[in-house]
Scaffold this motif. Structure first.
Motif, PDB file in Angstrom:
ATOM      1  N   ALA A   2       0.823  -1.209   0.000  1.00 30.89           N
ATOM      2  CA  ALA A   2       0.000   0.000   0.000  1.00 30.89           C
ATOM      3  C   ALA A   2       0.852   1.253   0.000  1.00 30.89           C
ATOM      4  CB  ALA A   2      -0.933  -0.017   1.217  1.00 30.89           C
ATOM      5  N   ASN A   3       2.066   1.130   0.573  1.00 29.71           N
ATOM      6  CA  ASN A   3       2.931   2.312   0.667  1.00 29.71           C
ATOM      7  C   ASN A   3       3.465   2.741  -0.684  1.00 29.71           C
ATOM      8  OD1 ASN A   3       2.614   2.543   3.396  1.00 29.71           O
ATOM      9  ND2 ASN A   3       4.323   1.143   3.848  1.00 29.71           N
ATOM     10  N   LEU A   4       3.256   1.929  -1.670  1.00 30.94           N
ATOM     11  CA  LEU A   4       3.690   2.305  -3.013  1.00 30.94           C
ATOM     12  C   LEU A   4       2.535   2.873  -3.823  1.00 30.94           C
ATOM     13  CD1 LEU A   4       6.014  -0.699  -3.972  1.00 30.94           C
ATOM     14  CD2 LEU A   4       6.671   1.614  -3.351  1.00 30.94           C
ATOM     15  N   SER A   5       1.508   3.366  -3.127  1.00 27.49           N
ATOM     16  CA  SER A   5       0.334   3.875  -3.822  1.00 27.49           C
ATOM     17  C   SER A   5       0.640   5.197  -4.483  1.00 27.49           C
ATOM     18  CB  SER A   5      -0.830   4.047  -2.837  1.00 27.49           C
ATOM     19  OG  SER A   5      -0.533   5.102  -1.929  1.00 27.49           O
ATOM     20  N   LEU A   6      -0.194   5.501  -5.479  1.00 26.93           N
ATOM     21  CA  LEU A   6      -0.063   6.776  -6.168  1.00 26.93           C
ATOM     22  C   LEU A   6      -0.318   7.943  -5.214  1.00 26.93           C
ATOM     23  CD1 LEU A   6      -1.816   5.969  -9.562  1.00 26.93           C
ATOM     24  CD2 LEU A   6       0.604   6.447  -9.180  1.00 26.93           C
ATOM     25  N   PHE A   7      -1.169   7.689  -4.240  1.00 20.82           N
ATOM     26  CA  PHE A   7      -1.437   8.777  -3.294  1.00 20.82           C
ATOM     27  C   PHE A   7      -0.217   9.080  -2.433  1.00 20.82           C
ATOM     28  CE2 PHE A   7      -5.685   7.229  -4.354  1.00 20.82           C
ATOM     29  CZ  PHE A   7      -6.315   8.405  -4.674  1.00 20.82           C
ATOM     30  N   GLY A   8       0.625   8.068  -2.169  1.00 22.49           N
ATOM     31  CA  GLY A   8       1.884   8.332  -1.463  1.00 22.49           C
ATOM     32  C   GLY A   8       2.785   9.226  -2.289  1.00 22.49           C
ATOM     33  N   SER A   9       2.853   8.965  -3.584  1.00 19.93           N
ATOM     34  CA  SER A   9       3.662   9.812  -4.469  1.00 19.93           C
ATOM     35  C   SER A   9       3.092  11.212  -4.547  1.00 19.93           C
ATOM     36  CB  SER A   9       3.727   9.193  -5.868  1.00 19.93           C
ATOM     37  OG  SER A   9       4.322   7.921  -5.816  1.00 19.93           O
ATOM     38  N   LEU A  10       1.734  11.259  -4.552  1.00 16.25           N
ATOM     39  CA  LEU A  10       1.099  12.572  -4.578  1.00 16.25           C
ATOM     40  C   LEU A  10       1.454  13.370  -3.320  1.00 16.25           C
ATOM     41  CD1 LEU A  10      -0.895  14.468  -6.004  1.00 16.25           C
ATOM     42  CD2 LEU A  10      -2.740  13.373  -4.703  1.00 16.25           C
ATOM     43  N   ASN A  11       1.510  12.704  -2.184  1.00 17.35           N
ATOM     44  CA  ASN A  11       1.870  13.402  -0.929  1.00 17.35           C
ATOM     45  C   ASN A  11       3.304  13.911  -0.971  1.00 17.35           C
ATOM     46  OD1 ASN A  11       1.192  14.052   1.945  1.00 17.35           O
ATOM     47  ND2 ASN A  11       2.961  12.733   2.280  1.00 17.35           N
ATOM     48  N   THR A  12       4.170  13.087  -1.583  1.00 16.01           N
ATOM     49  CA  THR A  12       5.569  13.520  -1.704  1.00 16.01           C
ATOM     50  C   THR A  12       5.671  14.804  -2.515  1.00 16.01           C
ATOM     51  OG1 THR A  12       6.386  11.265  -1.514  1.00 16.01           O
ATOM     52  CG2 THR A  12       7.862  12.867  -2.542  1.00 16.01           C
ATOM     53  N   ALA A  13       4.993  14.855  -3.629  1.00 15.15           N
ATOM     54  CA  ALA A  13       5.014  16.058  -4.464  1.00 15.15           C
ATOM     55  C   ALA A  13       4.364  17.233  -3.743  1.00 15.15           C
ATOM     56  CB  ALA A  13       4.314  15.785  -5.789  1.00 15.15           C
ATOM     57  N   LEU A  14       3.296  16.947  -2.989  1.00 13.05           N
ATOM     58  CA  LEU A  14       2.614  18.016  -2.269  1.00 13.05           C
ATOM     59  C   LEU A  14       3.525  18.628  -1.198  1.00 13.05           C
ATOM     60  CD1 LEU A  14      -0.059  19.522  -1.982  1.00 13.05           C
ATOM     61  CD2 LEU A  14      -0.784  17.798  -0.309  1.00 13.05           C
ATOM     62  N   GLY A  16       6.686  18.876  -1.459  1.00 12.30           N
ATOM     63  CA  GLY A  16       7.574  19.742  -2.218  1.00 12.30           C
ATOM     64  C   GLY A  16       6.951  21.104  -2.471  1.00 12.30           C
ATOM     65  N   ILE A  17       5.623  21.089  -2.756  1.00 10.43           N
ATOM     66  CA  ILE A  17       4.925  22.358  -2.956  1.00 10.43           C
ATOM     67  C   ILE A  17       4.988  23.202  -1.684  1.00 10.43           C
ATOM     68  CG2 ILE A  17       2.630  23.380  -3.222  1.00 10.43           C
ATOM     69  CD1 ILE A  17       3.662  22.545  -5.857  1.00 10.43           C
ATOM     70  N   TYR A  18       4.604  22.558  -0.565  1.00  8.57           N
ATOM     71  CA  TYR A  18       4.584  23.287   0.702  1.00  8.57           C
ATOM     72  C   TYR A  18       5.999  23.791   1.091  1.00  8.57           C
ATOM     73  CZ  TYR A  18      -0.147  21.476   1.396  1.00  8.57           C
ATOM     74  OH  TYR A  18      -1.459  21.182   1.277  1.00  8.57           O
ATOM     75  N   THR A  19       6.995  22.935   0.895  1.00  7.79           N
ATOM     76  CA  THR A  19       8.363  23.304   1.276  1.00  7.79           C
ATOM     77  C   THR A  19       8.841  24.536   0.528  1.00  7.79           C
ATOM     78  OG1 THR A  19       8.977  21.052   1.863  1.00  7.79           O
ATOM     79  CG2 THR A  19      10.781  22.539   1.284  1.00  7.79           C
ATOM     80  N   HIS A  20       8.667  24.547  -0.753  1.00  3.77           N
ATOM     81  CA  HIS A  20       9.205  25.656  -1.535  1.00  3.77           C
ATOM     82  C   HIS A  20       8.316  26.885  -1.489  1.00  3.77           C
ATOM     83  CE1 HIS A  20      11.502  22.196  -3.079  1.00  3.77           C
ATOM     84  NE2 HIS A  20      12.489  23.112  -3.100  1.00  3.77           N
ATOM     85  N   ILE A  45      15.696  25.843   6.571  1.00  5.44           N
ATOM     86  CA  ILE A  45      16.454  24.607   6.717  1.00  5.44           C
ATOM     87  C   ILE A  45      15.570  23.488   6.175  1.00  5.44           C
ATOM     88  CG2 ILE A  45      17.694  23.109   8.295  1.00  5.44           C
ATOM     89  CD1 ILE A  45      18.834  25.932   8.001  1.00  5.44           C
ATOM     90  N   ILE A  46      15.838  23.106   4.928  1.00  3.89           N
ATOM     91  CA  ILE A  46      15.025  22.081   4.239  1.00  3.89           C
ATOM     92  C   ILE A  46      15.672  20.729   4.469  1.00  3.89           C
ATOM     93  CG2 ILE A  46      14.130  21.312   2.014  1.00  3.89           C
ATOM     94  CD1 ILE A  46      14.237  24.229   1.091  1.00  3.89           C
ATOM     95  N   VAL A  47      14.880  19.819   4.994  1.00  2.00           N
ATOM     96  CA  VAL A  47      15.365  18.459   5.249  1.00  2.00           C
ATOM     97  C   VAL A  47      14.386  17.473   4.639  1.00  2.00           C
ATOM     98  CG1 VAL A  47      16.547  19.120   7.370  1.00  2.00           C
ATOM     99  CG2 VAL A  47      14.180  18.320   7.482  1.00  2.00           C
ATOM    100  N   GLY A  63      12.364   7.588  -0.422  1.00  2.00           N
ATOM    101  CA  GLY A  63      12.110   8.909   0.152  1.00  2.00           C
ATOM    102  C   GLY A  63      10.659   9.293   0.066  1.00  2.00           C
ATOM    103  N   THR A  64      10.268  10.171   1.010  1.00  2.29           N
ATOM    104  CA  THR A  64       8.859  10.577   1.067  1.00  2.29           C
ATOM    105  C   THR A  64       8.687  12.077   0.880  1.00  2.29           C
ATOM    106  OG1 THR A  64       9.000  10.801   3.458  1.00  2.29           O
ATOM    107  CG2 THR A  64       8.271   8.676   2.599  1.00  2.29           C
ATOM    108  N   GLY A  65       9.759  12.781   0.498  1.00  2.31           N
ATOM    109  CA  GLY A  65       9.607  14.203   0.241  1.00  2.31           C
ATOM    110  C   GLY A  65      10.504  15.064   1.141  1.00  2.31           C
ATOM    111  N   SER A  66      10.113  16.323   1.323  1.00  2.00           N
ATOM    112  CA  SER A  66      10.916  17.287   2.116  1.00  2.00           C
ATOM    113  C   SER A  66       9.999  18.124   2.992  1.00  2.00           C
ATOM    114  CB  SER A  66      11.722  18.192   1.191  1.00  2.00           C
ATOM    115  OG  SER A  66      10.846  19.016   0.425  1.00  2.00           O
ATOM    116  N   GLN A  67      10.671  18.780   3.951  1.00  3.54           N
ATOM    117  CA  GLN A  67       9.948  19.715   4.805  1.00  3.54           C
ATOM    118  C   GLN A  67      10.935  20.794   5.293  1.00  3.54           C
ATOM    119  OE1 GLN A  67       8.509  17.780   8.324  1.00  3.54           O
ATOM    120  NE2 GLN A  67      10.524  17.001   8.908  1.00  3.54           N
TER     121      GLN A  67
END
Length: 859
Positions: A2-14, A16-20, A45-47, A63-67
């Motif tokens: 389940a962790n390989l769902s498209l919604f997981g990828s969508l959260n990763t990209a999201l 990125g939106i919030y971080t930048h 400080i982006i991690v 990886g699951t994205g940045s914050q």
């Protein structure tokens, strides 16, 4: 999976939106505050967010994205520390220089109004009186110039005092400003504590806190450190004024001993600052200005006392002894019970007493060295006792021991005796011992006899006759109009009978049988007319009327002779007092400094010079009529009670300081008894009782950090201001006495300007700065010292200003906002934001494909 769902990828990209998006907000905040004072640029400080671990045939980490973990200020704490330390120094020197420059302008003034010019003008008016002692206008100008000098120096002094008061008020105002800044810091501390508790970094609050710390560093040396909850503990100087949000205010409290001047306290503890504006203000108020005010105090005190002691011993032009002070004496006013003893004046005026001893060669280790000195030419000594003459010849090749023998039958004996120049080693000297006062006698030298034996000589002009062959036989009458030493006039008449058989010896007999104040003697085959002591051995005191032309026919001529020049050595002054022994001398001990005096060669002036050369802090001096003076120097607060002064009891009584036998006219104490004249920290009453024979000048003691305020008392004598003609010009004639205690003086006329000469020459006497500087050097030294201090402060200000600028530039290069850098970051974050948005779009299409085009079985 389940962790390989498209919604997981969508959260990763999201993410990125919030971080930048947040990073772009930081960029915008930086750009908005590019010109804000004290602002430190911030950076996100982006991690990465925590990754996922999946297991297939092997273990994968995805990886699951940045914050944005934190937003931090970009700042170098070490540069902040350096900047504040240098700011301390800069504001110290800036404040110091601005005030020193003002003082320099105040004291130097224009070329006519500076303190040096005023003193020079005062001295120049004394020169005018010397040039024309009958000029009443010159005397008025002298008194007026003295008043002008006093008035202007008092005005300088008042302005310096006003500057102190202004600086004191500025200290109070600065303390209020500091307390206000610390109060703001306390509020910020409370806000920082709350933000820290909420796990937030309050960057803008921290910037404001640093800005306040930067400003506080202008006023004093500060130190601070942060607690775990993000608050600051602040020390101002050496006291804690802020602990978290708890402020302890700095209080400016008036000194109990100087009403109106403030000391700084935190609670009950005094604040000590080492740098900054407040330190500069305190140093200026309590040290620098006080120092220059005290210089003026010393000048006024020393000048007034020195000139008073000169002036009051003189006669005015009408022949009246004035007894007036030139300036009203500066004396104690508020500390009469325990004042400082600035000066003691001996009651004995050691002038014009009898001289029985004269010293020649000194410092020989053996008697025979002196006795065997050989004369290298023929010579002759003519001894004149005021009435009769005796001649003693000296042959080439004869020795001193021969002359000792030849003089043994005369009133003048030549001896070899002991003396000691250091009080330790015994050496030998050659000296004359006379049975009559050498002031009333004359020793004429033909052939450098006296010089060979090391005796001082003086030139003496005498009227001589060497040939009677051209004089016509007959009777001659000569009239001698004489001006005696006391100023009185006398006429003596000489009747001479000359014939072909008259010899020089016959002429001597005729002269000596008729004249009282003029005697004749034969020396070196020449008849010499010798005025006696009533005429001060001065041929110019005689005017001769010679109607018969005797002197012209005799070809009388003035010839210069060498004669013994006697010195008023202490051996002569103290001779005959109880157990006085000139052979080993005596020691005056001031604190731990022993000053040895050799009475066989030292005069009163030599004694004064030895005391002053010892640099003990005591300055010795003599009045015009020979009274002994001791003054305390500024290093000892002008107080003789700061010293231990010991020496022979006979010395102190001989100087007229003490009276041990209840007879103020008998100076005959025991020289073998050691005596303490003054003991350190004795009470005033004890010292005054001991020095009852002396004249004491007492002054007020000063409080800590205060000048002496002598200038406030300084003024010209009211008697002279109202009547300048009572100005003393003539030192007068000291009449002979047998005790070396002159009590009778006669005026010598308005043409005698010795008082003005002494006043004029006083500018070169080293009486100030503990006996190291003259009045002239002292005044120019004040200006020079002030100029050096001002220039030094200016140079250090410039140096620290340059250093501070360099450190600030380094700080700004780190914490300051660079618009170019921010534009670069903006583009970077924008592209990252766009890319993340593009990823979301792609994933959205993938989700749409799954939802819309998959799972259609059974339709």
């Amino acid at each position: 999976m389940a962790n390989l769902s498209l919604f997981g990828s969508l959260n990763t990209a999201l993410l990125g939106i919030y971080t930048h998006k947040l990073a772009m907000n930081v960029v915008g905040h930086n750009i908005a505050n590019a010109s804000t004072e004290g602002y430190s640029r911030q950076r996100p400080i982006i991690v990465t967010t925590p990754p996922l671990t999946l297991q297939f045939s092997n273990i994968l980490t995805i990886g699951t994205g940045s914050q944005v973990k934190d937003i931090q200020r970009v700042r170098d704490l070490f540069l902040d520390l350096q900047y504040r330390q240098v700011t301390n120094r800069y504001t110290y020197f800036d404040t110091t220089y601005s005030n020193l420059h003002y003082i320099e302008q105040l004291l130097t003034g224009s070329s006519e109004s500076g303190i040096t010019s005023l003193y020079d003008y005062f001295m120049s008016t004394a020169e005018e009186i010397i040039t024309d002692p009958t000029n009443v206008a010159a005397k008025r100008e002298f008194v007026t110039s003295a008043q002008q000098m006093v008035t202007n120096i008092k005005d300088f002094y008042l302005r310096l005092q006003q500057l102190r008061e202004d600086i004191n008020n500025e200290i109070s105002q600065t303390v209020d400003k500091v307390n206000s800044l610390v109060a703001n810091l306390a509020k910020i501390n409370e806000q920082v504590r709350i933000a820290t508790a909420l796990k937030s970094t309050p960057n803008d609050l921290l910037d404001e806190r640093d800005r306040i710390l930067d400003e506080l560093s202008q006023y004093a040396n500060i130190s601070h450190y942060e607690t775990k909850d993000g608050q600051t503990i602040l020390m101002f100087g050496d006291q804690v004024v802020l602990s978290g949000s708890v402020q302890t205010e700095i209080r400016a409290l008036e000194r109990p001993y100087a009403k109106g001047f403030y000391e700084l306290f935190v609670g009950n503890s005094r604040v000590t600052v080492a740098d900054g504006k407040i330190k500069a203000l305190l140093d200026l108020r309590d040290n620098t200005i006080v120092k220059y005010m005290s210089y003026l105090d010393e000048f006024a005190l020393t000048l007034s006392d020195k000139l008073n002691l000169i002036h009051r011993e003189g006669f005015d032009s009408s022949g009246n002894i004035t007894g007036l002070n030139l300036f009203n004496p500066i004396t104690s006013t508020y500390s009469a019970d325990d004042p400082a003893i600035y000066r003691i004046l001996g009651s004995r005026k050691m002038m014009n007493g009898p001289i029985y001893y004269a010293t020649g060669l000194t410092g020989y280790s053996d008697i025979s060295q002196l006795e065997n000195i050989t004369f290298t030419s023929d010579g002759e000594l003519t001894l004149f006792d005021g009435s009769n003459t005796t001649s003693v010849t000296v042959s080439n090749g004869s020795m001193v021991q021969d002359l000792i023998l030849n003089l043994s039958s005369t009133w003048l004996s030549l001896n070899v005796g002991q003396h000691s120049s250091d009080g330790i080693n015994t050496t030998y000297r050659l000296y004359f011992d006379s049975t009559i006062n050498l002031r009333d006698a004359l020793v004429i030298d033909n052939g450098n006899v006296l010089t060979r034996m090391g005796f001082k000589t003086k030139e003496l002009q005498l009227l001589t006759i060497s040939d009677l062959s051209k004089i016509e036989s007959g009777n001659y009458t000569l009239s001698f109009q004489e001006t005696l030493a006391d100023g009185s006039k006398l006429t003596e008449t000489l009747d001479l009978t000359i014939d072909g058989s008259t010899t020089l010896n016959d002429l001597v007999d005729q002269i000596n049988s008729q004249l009282i104040n003029i005697k004749a003697a034969i020396t070196n085959n020449t008849l010499v007319l010798i005025p006696n002591s009533n005429l001060e051995f001065n041929i110019d005191r005689i005017s001769i009327t010679d109607e018969g032309g005797f002197l012209v026919q005799a070809q009388a001529n003035k010839i210069t002779y060498s004669a013994l020049d006697v010195s008023e050595t202490l051996e002569n002054i103290f001779a005959g007092t109880t157990n006085f022994d000139p052979t080993m001398g005596f020691d005056l001990v001031i604190n731990n400094t022993s000053i040895h005096v050799d009475p066989t060669v030292d005069t009163l002036q030599d004694f004064v010079t030895k005391i002053n050369s010892a640099s003990t802090g005591i300055v010795a001096d003599l009045t015009p009529h020979g009274a002994f003076v001791l003054r305390a120097g500024r290093s000892y607060e002008f107080d003789l009670k700061s010293f231990n002064i010991t020496g022979p009891q006979g010395l102190f009584e001989a100087l007229g300081f003490i009276d041990t036998n209840n007879d103020p006219t008998n100076f005959n104490a025991d020289w073998t008894t050691n005596y303490t004249l003054i003991s350190r920290n004795e009470d005033f009453e004890t010292v005054r009782d001991r020095l009852s024979l002396s004249e004491l000048l007492t002054v007020d003691k000063r409080e800590s950090y205060e000048p002496y305020f002598f200038v406030d008392q300084w003024s010209v004598s009211n008697a002279l201001l109202s009547n300048a003609e009572s100005l003393a010009v003539d030192i007068g004639k000291t009449l002979a006495n047998t005790t070396w205690n002159a009590v009778s003086f006669l005026p010598t006329g308005e043409s005698n300007t010795q008082i003005m000469n002494l006043i004029s020459s006083s500018r070169y006497e080293t009486l100030l700065a503990d006996g190291k500087e003259s009045f002239y050097e002292f005044m120019t030294g004040i200006i020079a010292e002030l100029g050096v201090e001002s220039e030094t402060a200016s140079n250090l200000k410039s140096n620290t200003e340059l250093l501070r600028s360099e450190i600030d530039q380094s700080r700004e290069s780190i914490k300051g906002v660079s618009l170019d850098e921010e534009m670069t970051n903006m583009i970077k974050y924008q592209h990252a934001f766009n890319a993340a948005a593009r990823v979301i779009t792609s994933i959205d299409e993938m989700i749409g494909r799954v939802i819309d085009n998959m799972g259609v079985v059974g339709r």
